[in-house]
Write an enzyme that holds these catalytic residues in place. Structure first.
Site, PDB file in Angstrom:
ATOM      1  N   GLY A 158      11.644 -37.749  -2.248  1.00 37.75           N
ATOM      2  CA  GLY A 158      11.115 -38.794  -3.105  1.00 37.75           C
ATOM      3  C   GLY A 158       9.877 -39.409  -2.513  1.00 37.75           C
ATOM      4  O   GLY A 158       9.163 -38.788  -1.728  1.00 37.75           O
ATOM      5  N   GLU A 205       0.804  -1.232   0.000  1.00 36.72           N
ATOM      6  CA  GLU A 205       0.000   0.000   0.000  1.00 36.72           C
ATOM      7  C   GLU A 205       0.835   1.280   0.000  1.00 36.72           C
ATOM      8  O   GLU A 205       0.550   2.192  -0.791  1.00 36.72           O
ATOM      9  CB  GLU A 205      -0.981   0.001   1.179  1.00 36.72           C
ATOM     10  N   ALA A 226       5.887 -36.166 -10.470  1.00 39.72           N
ATOM     11  CA  ALA A 226       5.862 -36.441 -11.915  1.00 39.72           C
ATOM     12  C   ALA A 226       5.798 -37.960 -12.051  1.00 39.72           C
ATOM     13  O   ALA A 226       6.738 -38.660 -11.674  1.00 39.72           O
ATOM     14  CB  ALA A 226       7.101 -35.888 -12.596  1.00 39.72           C
ATOM     15  N   LEU A 283      18.082 -28.151  -7.651  1.00 41.48           N
ATOM     16  CA  LEU A 283      16.812 -27.615  -7.138  1.00 41.48           C
ATOM     17  C   LEU A 283      16.705 -26.097  -7.281  1.00 41.48           C
ATOM     18  O   LEU A 283      15.976 -25.445  -6.536  1.00 41.48           O
ATOM     19  CB  LEU A 283      16.593 -28.006  -5.661  1.00 41.48           C
ATOM     20  N   THR A 306      16.633 -38.939  -2.239  1.00 39.57           N
ATOM     21  CA  THR A 306      16.595 -38.275  -3.544  1.00 39.57           C
ATOM     22  C   THR A 306      17.877 -37.463  -3.761  1.00 39.57           C
ATOM     23  O   THR A 306      18.433 -37.434  -4.862  1.00 39.57           O
ATOM     24  CB  THR A 306      15.354 -37.361  -3.630  1.00 39.57           C
ATOM     25  N   ARG A 341       8.914 -23.324  -8.864  1.00 34.79           N
ATOM     26  CA  ARG A 341      10.018 -23.071  -7.925  1.00 34.79           C
ATOM     27  C   ARG A 341      10.185 -21.573  -7.693  1.00 34.79           C
ATOM     28  O   ARG A 341      10.375 -21.123  -6.559  1.00 34.79           O
ATOM     29  CB  ARG A 341      11.330 -23.632  -8.485  1.00 34.79           C
ATOM     30  N   CYS A 380      -2.771  -3.649   6.845  1.00 34.80           N
ATOM     31  CA  CYS A 380      -2.403  -3.940   8.232  1.00 34.80           C
ATOM     32  C   CYS A 380      -2.731  -2.767   9.150  1.00 34.80           C
ATOM     33  O   CYS A 380      -2.838  -1.614   8.716  1.00 34.80           O
ATOM     34  CB  CYS A 380      -0.932  -4.332   8.340  1.00 34.80           C
TER      35      CYS A 380
END
Ligand code: AOF
Ligand code: ZN
Length: 365
Positions: free
Chosen positions: A298, A51, A154, A204, A196, A184, A74
């Protein structure tokens, strides 16, 4: 106009934590139709709020104008900036349109009330469903003290996530890969289990052109601190935050070496099964400011989160490839179809990522 505010707010998802990424627009109508005179989105790191930025851009034009916000302004004073509701009042805003109330107990309706008492016309609930999704991380964190958990899987047509002993198997195509890197960028963190990390040696990070700076915090659940110092994750720990969650059973010398290499070590307790207590891990992540976490591997982590009912959103990428009998099942102990049919989750619709299909589920409270 709320659509414009929502779009602005989405820009800093993944960057604004520990705060929600709020969008704000100041709109005037002097008879020739509405004109946007100010825009703001919560800055990286959470301040300034949306804001004051939108009001500063509007300047004197804010007087008598309408302020659209994706979250209630807020009402709490903070060393990092004054209450946004007071800023809106002082700027002379005549009307406030907000999507949802802020569930933060420091606000919880007080921002709206302050403006009503100042004679501002206040309307809330506009495009609330979208704002509830965009602010899901903030809402989960202030209500339950944990981040919003996105389980991303996946899976092949026969329900597998890989092949035993084969490391990473390409299951989904390039369009799904680009989409997952966008996910991500828009999430605060990505979390994997040590299995994993050892099998795939992933980075990553976000590898979309121009978006490297949007890589999420990488979190590895590594009870015994087995993550190799030579791994891609540790090798990039000075550029992109790496948080390693271990238990007191981990060798202190290994933890010290991970810290020296730039990782941030967090200690958490273990459950009856001897594994890290996932609920406690998530509380520790939220305490450090994370509002949204992708769980991306994993199968042990996925099954643990599902069993502990800690999954808020499922992003299931289904390909038409078949892995075969030596495949690693996506959800050990529980079928995928079972998860998709679970009444705890509602479908937000399927979409196509090239040849792959994205199934999107959202937890129903
Ligand atoms: C707003 N506009 O753009 C955002 C808000 O730690 P602080 O003082 O920055 O306050 C953080 C809280 O403010 C956060 O938990 C949430 O309740 C609200 N976020 N509020 O008026 C904004 N990001
Ligand atoms: Zn504020």
């Amino acid at each position: 106009m709320m659509g414009a505010a929502l779009a602005l707010g989405r820009r800093n998802l993944g960057l604004a934590w520990p705060n929600p990424s709020v969008g704000a627009v100041v709109v005037r109508d002097d008879g020739a139709g509405p004109v946007v005179v100010g825009r703001g989105v919560t800055a990286a790191g959470g301040r300034p709020h949306a804001e004051p930025q939108a009001l500063a851009e509007a300047g004197a034009a804010a007087r008598g104008a309408t302020l659209y916000v994706t979250l209630e302004p807020c009402s709490h004073a903070s060393p990092r900036g004054g209450p946004c509701a007071v800023a809106a009042r002082e700027a002379g805003i005549a009307r406030l349109v907000s999507a949802i109330e802020d569930p933060n107990p420091k606000v919880a309706g007080d921002g709206h009330r302050l403006l009503v008492e100042a004679g501002v016309a206040v309307e809330t609930g506009v495009r609330a469903a979208e704002a509830l999704r965009d602010h899901a991380g903030h809402i989960r964190r202030v209500r339950d003290g944990r981040p919003h958990v996105r389980l991303k899987l996946a899976v092949s047509a026969d329900g597998m996530v890989g092949r035993a002993g084969a490391g990473q198997v390409a299951i989904s195509g390039p369009a799904a890969r680009r989409w997952s890197h966008g996910l991500r960028a828009a999430s605060d963190a990505i979390m994997i289990g040590i299995g994993t990390a050892l099998a795939d040696d992933p980075r990553l990070d976000c590898r979309l052109p121009g978006l490297a700076g949007r890589s999420p915090v990488r979190v590895v659940l590594d009870r015994l601190a087995r993550l190799p110092l030579g791994s891609n994750l540790v090798g990039t720990a000075r550029e992109i935050p790496l948080w390693v969650v271990a238990s007191v059973a981990a060798d202190p010398a290994r933890l010290a070496r991970l810290t020296e290499a730039g990782a941030h070590v967090i200690l958490a307790g273990t459950g009856a099964d001897g594994r890290l207590d996932l609920a406690e891990v998530l509380v520790a992540l939220a305490a450090r400011g994370l509002t949204t976490v992708i769980a991306e591997g994993g199968p042990t982590l996925a099954a643990g989160l599902v069993a502990a009912r800690l999954v808020d959103e499922v992003l299931l990428v289904r390909s038409d490839l078949n892995v075969g009998p030596d495949g690693i099942p996506a959800l050990p102990g529980r079928g995928l179809d079972d998860l998709v049919a679970d009444p705890t989750f509602a479908s937000l619709g399927d979409s196509l990522l090239g040849p792959d299909r994205l199934v999107h589920l959202w937890r129903q409270e």
